[in-house]
Write an enzyme that holds these catalytic residues in place. Structure first.
Site, PDB file in Angstrom:
ATOM      1  N   PRO A   2       0.574  -1.006   0.212  1.00 37.64           N
ATOM      2  CA  PRO A   2      -0.522   0.270  -0.033  1.00 37.64           C
ATOM      3  C   PRO A   2       0.589   1.408   0.062  1.00 37.64           C
ATOM      4  CG  PRO A   2      -0.727  -1.850   2.180  1.00 37.64           C
ATOM      5  CD  PRO A   2       0.780  -2.300   0.959  1.00 37.64           C
ATOM      6  N   GLU A   3       1.040   2.290  -1.376  1.00 37.75           N
ATOM      7  CA  GLU A   3       1.568   3.399  -1.391  1.00 37.75           C
ATOM      8  C   GLU A   3       0.454   4.652  -0.588  1.00 37.75           C
ATOM      9  OE1 GLU A   3       4.136   3.484  -1.365  1.00 37.75           O
ATOM     10  OE2 GLU A   3       4.914   1.744  -2.201  1.00 37.75           O
ATOM     11  N   HIS A  91      -5.681 -14.404   8.954  1.00 43.26           N
ATOM     12  CA  HIS A  91      -4.474 -13.471   8.921  1.00 43.26           C
ATOM     13  C   HIS A  91      -5.569 -12.017   9.384  1.00 43.26           C
ATOM     14  CE1 HIS A  91      -1.863 -15.841   6.660  1.00 43.26           C
ATOM     15  NE2 HIS A  91      -2.293 -16.538   6.005  1.00 43.26           N
TER      16      HIS A  91
END
Length: 271
Positions: A2-3, A91
């Protein structure tokens, strides 16, 4: 990974469902993330009212009336809203139960993300205090980049990917911005003129703004989604297109490694 645009898309998607709401309780199933989640985190957040969500670089800041939770999504983390009937999977490491009945769920297969808490101003936190200006702010300008780069022999691409210089310009966005500005990624940062730096700043702002805008089309995925909101389809000119024709001149796009990252460019259009 993720940016900045993905984190901003996450902020925009979650804000209407968190701001003004109370976190009734929290459940931490896995504390061993990039940094361990504090043992008393559940007590700190339970009953807290969310005041606002902000983004600083790639960090999501959840301001409450008790303190601030700092999220970092790491390499594979995601936040989504689900109903109480949705069972947690392998997760899914952290849940926040909201007074609306929804659950804010954090999923992170690689566990490189983080959830931290601070009672002080989060901007002064050790992880954030050293960061450069936001790329979409007025503080980030051609003049700023020109003055900062004087005397630097490093490549311009590694310069703009340095979070101490400017935050959120990841590998894809750096390659695409340099292409739009017509600047070779391996050109020495200190040799670039003020005018060309202004072109580069304009290109960075354009690429990031467009990416954020495109990410907005996935906001519906934040409720009952697949845990991957904000990963929009990229319309890329050079990144990942080695050997393919440049969209401007038709010559093959080339690649090199700079700062241990793959870099894509057109040797004809970028000088």
């Amino acid at each position: 990974m993720p940016e900045l645009p993905e984190v901003e898309t996450t902020r925009r998607g979650l804000a209407p469902h968190l701001e003004g709401h109370v976190v009734r309780s929290a459940k931490v199933r896995q504390r061993r993330l990039r940094w361990p989640v504090e043992n008393d985190f559940e007590k700190r957040i339970a009953g807290a009212k969310v005041l606002r969500l902000e983004r600083r670089a790639k960090y999501l800041l959840v301001h409450t009336d008790r303190g601030c939770a700092i999220w970092h999504l790491g390499m594979s983390g995601s936040l989504r809203l689900v109903g109480p009937e949705v069972a947690a999977e392998k997760h899914d490491h952290i849940d926040w139960e909201l007074d609306s009945g929804l659950i804010l769920r954090y999923r992170d297969p690689r566990r490189f993300g983080a959830l931290l808490w601070t009672d002080a101003d989060p901007v002064a936190h050790d992880l954030l205090a050293h960061l450069g200006p936001e790329p979409l702010s007025g503080e980030f300008s051609g003049d700023y980049l020109f003055e900062t780069s004087r005397g630097r022999r490093q490549s311009v691409k590694t310069l703009i990917m340095d979070g101490r210089i400017v935050v959120g310009v990841g590998n894809i966005y750096a390659s695409e911005s340099l292409f739009l500005a017509g600047i070779r990624p391996d050109k020495a940062a200190g040799s670039i003129s003020r005018v060309r730096y202004q072109r580069l700043v304009d290109a960075i702002k354009q690429v990031l703004a467009r990416s954020i805008e495109q990410g907005g089309t996935t906001l519906r995925d934040f409720i009952g989604g697949d845990g991957q909101p904000g990963y929009f389809a990229q319309q890329l000119n050079v990144y990942g297109r080695s050997g393919e024709p440049c969209p401007t001149c038709g010559r093959p796009v080339r690649d090199m490694v700079l700062g241990q990252r793959n870099t894509f460019f057109c040797s004809n259009c970028q000088r």
